[in-house]
Design a protein around this motif. Structure first.
Motif: not given
Length: 141
Positions: A22-29, A58-69, A132-140
């Protein structure tokens, strides 16, 4: 996450009040439920610049990580699981001073306990700004 495209986008755009996104105004489209992709925009303005007046990596990483997560979390059963980022590798390929960037995330691998996604961030001309490539662990829960 269950729901229509509009419901998912509405949820994502209203999820978390005082977050980095929200701080850097990412909007899902866009979300494509068949291709399993997620797209968002971010304005390039002084609050996401580094001291030389260009888009901060770092802002690019925030956009990428937000999308990947978010990609992981909308394509799992959120009642039982949640996805958390464990690795991010980001390549800054072009600089950007102003305007808008658009990121699109897609799965490289979508397993039961691990997701690997690829995020491309492009400018208005379609030029690749960041990969960017990103790995997420899927947890119970």
């Amino acid at each position: 996450m269950k729901g229509t495209k509009g419901e998912i986008l509405d949820f994502l755009n209203n999820w978390g009040k005082d977050t980095m996104a929200k701080t850097i105004e990412i909007k899902f489209t866009d979300v494509d439920l068949d291709k399993e992709t997620l797209t968002a925009t971010m304005p390039v303005q002084p609050k996401v610049h580094q001291p030389f007046g260009i888009l901060h990596g770092g802002a690019s990483c925030v956009l990428a990580e937000t999308l990947g997560s978010c990609l992981s979390n909308i394509f799992i059963d959120g009642d039982l699981y949640y996805g958390v980022g464990t690795n991010i590798n980001s390549n800054h390929l072009r600089s950007k001073k102003a305007g808008m960037v658009t990121g699109t995330a897609r799965f490289i691998r979508k397993g039961k306990t691990m997701h690997v996604s690829e995020i491309e961030i492009r400018d208005e001309k379609g030029e690749l700004i960041n990969h960017t490539t990103m790995t997420n662990n899927i947890l119970k829960k």
